[in-house]
Design an enzyme around this catalytic site. Structure first.
Site, PDB file in Angstrom:
ATOM      1  N   HIS A 175      28.927  52.205  64.089  1.00 57.18           N
ATOM      2  CA  HIS A 175      29.566  51.251  63.173  1.00 57.18           C
ATOM      3  C   HIS A 175      29.537  51.734  61.732  1.00 57.18           C
ATOM      4  O   HIS A 175      28.553  52.319  61.275  1.00 57.18           O
ATOM      5  CB  HIS A 175      29.016  49.835  63.345  1.00 57.18           C
ATOM      6  CG  HIS A 175      27.594  49.610  62.936  1.00 57.18           C
ATOM      7  ND1 HIS A 175      27.243  49.263  61.659  1.00 57.18           N
ATOM      8  CD2 HIS A 175      26.444  49.641  63.651  1.00 57.18           C
ATOM      9  CE1 HIS A 175      25.925  49.088  61.601  1.00 57.18           C
ATOM     10  NE2 HIS A 175      25.413  49.317  62.793  1.00 57.18           N
ATOM     11  N   ASP A 208      21.528  52.815  59.131  1.00 58.46           N
ATOM     12  CA  ASP A 208      22.058  51.907  60.160  1.00 58.46           C
ATOM     13  C   ASP A 208      23.442  51.477  59.695  1.00 58.46           C
ATOM     14  O   ASP A 208      23.562  50.569  58.896  1.00 58.46           O
ATOM     15  CB  ASP A 208      21.128  50.714  60.318  1.00 58.46           C
ATOM     16  CG  ASP A 208      21.710  49.603  61.190  1.00 58.46           C
ATOM     17  OD1 ASP A 208      22.735  49.840  61.857  1.00 58.46           O
ATOM     18  OD2 ASP A 208      21.146  48.495  61.188  1.00 58.46           O
ATOM     19  N   GLU A 217      29.877  45.380  62.501  1.00 61.11           N
ATOM     20  CA  GLU A 217      28.818  45.197  63.499  1.00 61.11           C
ATOM     21  C   GLU A 217      27.782  44.205  63.006  1.00 61.11           C
ATOM     22  O   GLU A 217      27.288  43.365  63.748  1.00 61.11           O
ATOM     23  CB  GLU A 217      28.157  46.547  63.799  1.00 61.11           C
ATOM     24  CG  GLU A 217      27.219  46.532  65.013  1.00 61.11           C
ATOM     25  CD  GLU A 217      25.759  46.282  64.681  1.00 61.11           C
ATOM     26  OE1 GLU A 217      24.943  46.225  65.607  1.00 61.11           O
ATOM     27  OE2 GLU A 217      25.409  46.125  63.471  1.00 61.11           O
ATOM     28  N   GLU A 218      27.459  44.304  61.725  1.00 61.31           N
ATOM     29  CA  GLU A 218      26.338  43.529  61.171  1.00 61.31           C
ATOM     30  C   GLU A 218      26.633  42.033  61.096  1.00 61.31           C
ATOM     31  O   GLU A 218      25.743  41.237  60.841  1.00 61.31           O
ATOM     32  CB  GLU A 218      25.970  44.060  59.774  1.00 61.31           C
ATOM     33  CG  GLU A 218      25.512  45.516  59.746  1.00 61.31           C
ATOM     34  CD  GLU A 218      24.158  45.743  60.410  1.00 61.31           C
ATOM     35  OE1 GLU A 218      23.535  44.773  60.857  1.00 61.31           O
ATOM     36  OE2 GLU A 218      23.749  46.921  60.485  1.00 61.31           O
TER      37      GLU A 218
END
Lengths: 358, 330, 348
Positions: free
Chosen positions: C62, C175, C203-204
């Site tokens: 992502h 990340d 994504e988060e």
């Protein structure tokens, strides 16, 4: 268009999530006045198609306005009284002392009962009563009650639409019947102008119980662009400024990951060209409206959200400015009328490869 | 049916590791189905294809059960675990788990007082009888189910995993007894329900049904000081109106009621405060599917001693068979 | 170095354009097709060798990072904000940020110790009590520079910390820029399968990009690459480090969002062992990855996730070991080469 009579019939029609049949009939008739085709889908969402004038295959825009309302459902019958669960989210504190309609074998007026203050201690009065300790009383003999009411019957608030001063209206289910009315305004406006795109005006079912109608209707229609119309919190005592907008100050346009920035820009441009008051509503978290479902349908749909400010949300006295409904409808119509063949191309993200010489 | 109940409930099959229970069910339905397949996530799908121009109907019961998954092995060979599905922690201490290879472990609290005060999974460990890290290290990442035998109490039966092996029993029996149907019926034994209705979701996409009905357990309100709810053991299948994940399609609900009344099958109506079933996932498949659920009232669900009434199971089968024998118009 | 460029890039969920552009430039000569979709996913397609029908494999990483969003402009020109994605409020005090498309520098305010009472210092200052100072002295001045809804990212520079041993680097957004960099490096080789590298948005905020990308790609198999939780600081009872820095790529068995396909877990383990690549299991339980959305696409997709352990993720600065990073690249290249033959034997 005279919005108040339509709003009144929409607001007063029962239509708890999953049981929208009565409000559905009203919406089918109203949307049907200007649509080329109307139908309802497997979960009961109403879909009205108003065809555009571009050559086929035409791009399509979907407007999603949920028509369901929150309500109660009978979960057990005890000695002539009704226990209930909620369908959608009420603050249990607003239920006590409300008049309701129990939709049994017949519609029965009921009261969410309370014990008189005389018999309560001060400490009891200081605590809210959890909803699962509340009872509905329809005033029937315990022996007669099971003939008319059974487990699973729906309950709505007994609340007729009231016009207040200053162009305000108060009633139940204005979340989100105001948006259904705004979509009706939009369709009526579109009947008078040329628009290239197909328009699906959708009154979605079961938003309050998980955006269900939007998930399934958007899957079926798979539009090129989608706009959800819902309500947002209006300024009132006890709320934070950051999350609230003045009644009568126009719709808000949601900003955040849920929304396509270029689509938003285009909506803002349209509002400005109409000299219409509007606000940007930040939404750092994704959640809460049909727009959440629309955006991630199939391969993804560029999505926006317009919201109409509303006080006392999720109560029988939800309050709204009628002017905001009309504005939202006009904004949508002007935006749709401005959609051309190249609009979809304008939504493509720039990878910066053309300008790049290395 | 009690023999089938015993074999299915005693089988191993936490969410994501349903191979053994699937093989067991496959053996039961192989000779009964017109078509049998296992899909991508591991749902077992048995089809009975009637020729009457009826509907494509999906029945779903989940094979998986709640369990644990080993997250850590310490230097002495004690294990730590994370939950698979919604566990009632207070029922775990002193219980036993079983791995897919049959090995057994004992669940113990670090400190009983402390665990009683604040039950947390991190305060429990699992002792598999290992005397060293090396003996136990292979368990890391392995799922485990609970170990508890089926007990026949006569009218009532007790076992782990009646949620939802009882639904599997109902589906198998329904398939066995269904002689003639106008419909194309897909009996879906689904995976990963306890971790979020995952198998039913992908299974429904694949089957693309016109009607979906889940068969699962529901809570009952007939025990001392229970939360107020209408469902009781022994009062017949529960026809779901609402749970926290869905409202049953009114047409499907009414059809079930009419069928039960026409065939004089006892039934009850279900409004459940918390919890949901595969029907909630089926309902949202593709453009939407009218979905409902028939539940068997169950006491003590998500504990090692779930209890159901045998007559309820029989009547649930009768109701489904009756429904599937007739044409369906919603 | 691509990881450095990606880590320094601005990209809170919903505003991943800069990351997308870096990746597009890095990939355009190595892949057969590049395209974006409504949510801003960038999908690179690399056609495989060997006879058709070829296995269709989606490798996901992502592009978005956790960040902030401007939600109010105060009379004094300060900016109120909210979190985009999961951030611990305690990490916010006195950090440097960049705001909006103009990348305006700003700082998050913190009260001076001298003016707060000891008991006040026992309380966490919540995000709604904080503000960003970009130097504007009035609301009007601020409104010329920023708008409600503008995104904010931490202003953190990538840096190498050690060149021997663990070969650690620090930076923000590992990340999942670590996953993005690994995925981009996979395009250097050709495989006996059709490879879809999906650089997924959002994504988060709920695995949103990967969900629609997977629907479109319709893969036979999916592998999500992550920069994942590494909680290996010394603790009193250390039973949950999740992963350990320097112990190799971390293979997921189960997390909050999915249960890995056991056949794919075995493929990664077997490949690592056959190639002498150290690996570890990511402890089952916490967190989630795009695999959670991908495996539920359409009628289901067998999926697994494998990650570079990253200390201090979801913070303004995180740390990873380039050893772990290089091993994940090697593991993935070898696994993709082996996947088609292996998969043929896995019918149920």
């Amino acid at each position: 268009m005279d919005i108040v009579p339509l709003l009144k019939s929409l607001s007063e029609a029962p239509g708890v999530s999953g049981y929208e049949h009565q409000v559905r009939e009203i919406v089918l008739a109203e949307f049907g006045r200007h649509a080329d085709e109307t139908w309802s889908d497997p979960l009961g969402s109403v879909i009205a198609l108003k065809r555009g004038t571009a050559a086929e295959p035409r791009p399509a825009i979907m407007l999603a306005t949920h028509m369901d309302e929150i309500g109660l459902i009978v979960s057990e019958i005890e000695k002539g009284f009704l226990h209930f669960e909620m369908v959608g989210g009420y603050d249990g504190r607003v239920l006590i002392g409300q008049e309701v309609v129990v939709h049994g074998r017949a519609d029965l007026t009921g009261i969410v009962g309370s014990r008189p203050p005389h018999v309560l201690s001060a400490s009891e009065r200081d605590k809210p009563i959890p909803y699962d300790k509340l009872l509905i009383d329809v005033g029937l003999d315990p022996d007669e009650l099971p003939n008319l009411v059974r487990v699973g019957d729906l309950v709505t608030m007994k609340s007729s639409l009231t016009e207040l001063k200053g162009g305000l209206a108060a009633g139940k289910a204005l979340d989100n019947r105001v948006s259904v009315a705004a979509a009706a305004v939009c369709l009526e406006e579109l009947a008078r102008v040329r628009h290239l795109w197909d328009v699906y005006a959708v009154a979605t079912a079961q938003e309050e119980t998980g955006l269900k109608g939007a998930i399934t209707s958007a899957f079926g229609l798979w539009p090129d662009v989608a706009i959800a119309i819902d309500v947002t919190w209006a300024t009132q005592p006890g709320t934070q400024d950051e999350y609230t907008f003045d009644l009568g100050s126009g719709p808000t346009i949601g900003h955040g990951p849920n929304f396509h920035p270029k689509l938003n820009k285009s909506l803002e441009d349209t509002a400005q060209s109409l000299e219409m008051s509007y606000h940007l509503e930040p939404a750092a978290r994704v959640g809460g409206t049909d727009a959440v479902a629309l955006q991630t349908t199939r391969e993804g749909i560029p999505t926006a959200l317009l919201s109409i400010p509303l006080r006392n949300m999720h109560t029988p006295v939800e309050t709204v400015s009628v002017k905001d409904i009309e504005r939202t409808g006009r904004l949508l119509a002007a935006f749709i009328a401005g959609l051309d063949e190249s609009f979809l191309d304008s939504l493509v993200w720039d990878l910066g490869l053309d300008a790049d010489d290395d | 049916m009690k023999d089938l109940m015993k074999r299915l409930t005693e089988a191993y099959g936490p969410s994501g590791d349903e191979e053994q229970i699937r093989d067991l069910i496959r053996a039961e339905v192989e000779s009964l189905a017109d078509e049998l397949r296992v899909d991508t996530l591991g749902n077992l799908i048995a089809a009975k294809k009637g020729q009457g121009g009826g509907k494509r109907v999906m029945l779903a019961a989940h094979m998986d059960e709640i369990g644990l998954i080993i997250s850590y092995v310490d230097e002495k060979g004690f294990l730590r675990a994370q939950p698979i599905g919604g566990l009632d922690l207070t029922t775990l201490a002193g219980g036993r788990i079983v791995f897919s290879d049959g090995a057994v472990g004992v669940i113990a609290p670090e400190n009983r007082e402390d665990f009683r005060k604040e039950p947390e999974l991190s305060k429990l460990y699992i002792d598999v009888g290992a005397t060293s890290y090396d003996e136990a290290k292979g368990r890391l990442g392995q799922p485990a189910g609970f170990l508890r035998p089926f007990v026949d109490l006569g009218k009532r039966v007790v076992a782990k995993a009646f949620d939802d092996r009882i639904g599997c029993v109902v589906l198998i029996e329904t398939l066995r007894r269904l002689q003639d149907t106008p419909h194309e019926v897909y009996f879906v034994f689904s995976v990963q329900e306890e971790v979020g209705l995952r198998g039913a979701r992908t299974g429904a996409y694949g089957v693309d049904p016109e009607i979906g009905i889940a068969v699962d357990i529901t809570a009952s309100g007939d025990t001392p000081e229970a939360r107020k709810m209408a469902m009781k053991l022994g009062a017949g299948p529960c026809i779901k109106v609402r749970d926290s994940g869905m409202l049953a399609h009114p047409g499907v609900k009414d059809l079930l009621i009419e069928t039960a009344e026409a065939r004089e099958i006892p039934y009850q109506l279900e409004v459940l405060a918390a919890g949901s079933t595969d029907a909630a996932a089926i309902q949202l498949s593709r453009s939407g599917v009218p979905a409902g659920c028939v539940s068997v009232a169950c006491r003590y669900y998500h504990t090692p001693s779930e209890m159901v009434d045998v007559d309820d199971v029989e009547n649930t089968v009768r109701l489904l068979v009756a429904l599937l024998e007739e044409p369906i118009e919603l | 170095m691509l990881l450095e460029q990606l880590s320094n890039a601005f990209g809170p969920s919903g505003d991943e354009g800069e990351v997308r552009r870096i990746l597009a430039r890095a990939l355009r000569d190595k892949v057969d097709d590049l395209r974006t979709d409504a949510l801003g996913n960038l999908v690179a397609f690399k056609q495989g060798t060997g006879p058709e029908p070829r296995l269709k494999v989606m490798v996901d990483a992502h592009t978005d990072e956790i960040g902030l969003m401007v939600t109010r402009i105060e009379k004094n020109g300060l900016l109120g904000f909210r979190a985009v994605g999961g951030i611990d409020d305690r990490l916010l005090l006195a950090k440097r940020v960049v705001v909006g498309s103009e990348r305006l520098p700003g700082v998050i305010l913190a009260p001076p110790i001298h003016l707060s009472k000891p008991e006040q210092r026992q309380n966490v200052i919540k995000i709604d009590q904080l503000a960003i100072d970009i130097g504007a002295s009035s609301a009007d001045e601020a409104k010329k520079l920023v708008s409600i809804g503008d995104y904010v990212a931490f202003d953190t520079q990538f840096e190498s910390l050690s060149t021997d041993g663990l070969r650690t680097v620090k930076g923000k957004a590992f990340d999942d820029r670590a996953g993005c960099a690994v995925a981009a490096l996979l395009a250097e080789e050709t495989y006996p399968l059709d490879l879809y590298l999906s650089f997924s948005a959002q994504e988060e905020v709920g695995l949103r990009g990967a969900r629609v990308a997977a629907y479109r790609i319709e893969p036979d198999v999916a592998i999500a690459l992550e920069g994942t939780v590494c909680d290996d600081l010394p603790k009193k009872k250390d039973v949950s480090p999740t992963t350990r820095l320097g112990h190799g790529p971390a293979i997921s068995v189960m997390d909050r969002t999915f249960i890995a396909d056991r056949r794919l877990v075995k493929l990664l383990v077997d490949t690592a062992e056959a190639n002498g690549i150290p690996y570890q299991y990511r402890q089952p339980g916490v967190g989630g990855t795009d695999a959670g959305a991908i495996h539920l696409a359409r009628a289901g997709v067998p999926a697994v996730a494998v990650a570079v352990p990253c200390r201090y993720i979801h913070a303004p600065v995180s740390m990873l070991s380039l050893d772990d990073f290089d091993r994940l690249v090697a593991l993935m290249k070898a696994a993709l080469q082996a996947l088609p033959e292996y998969w043929k034997k896995q019918a149920r």
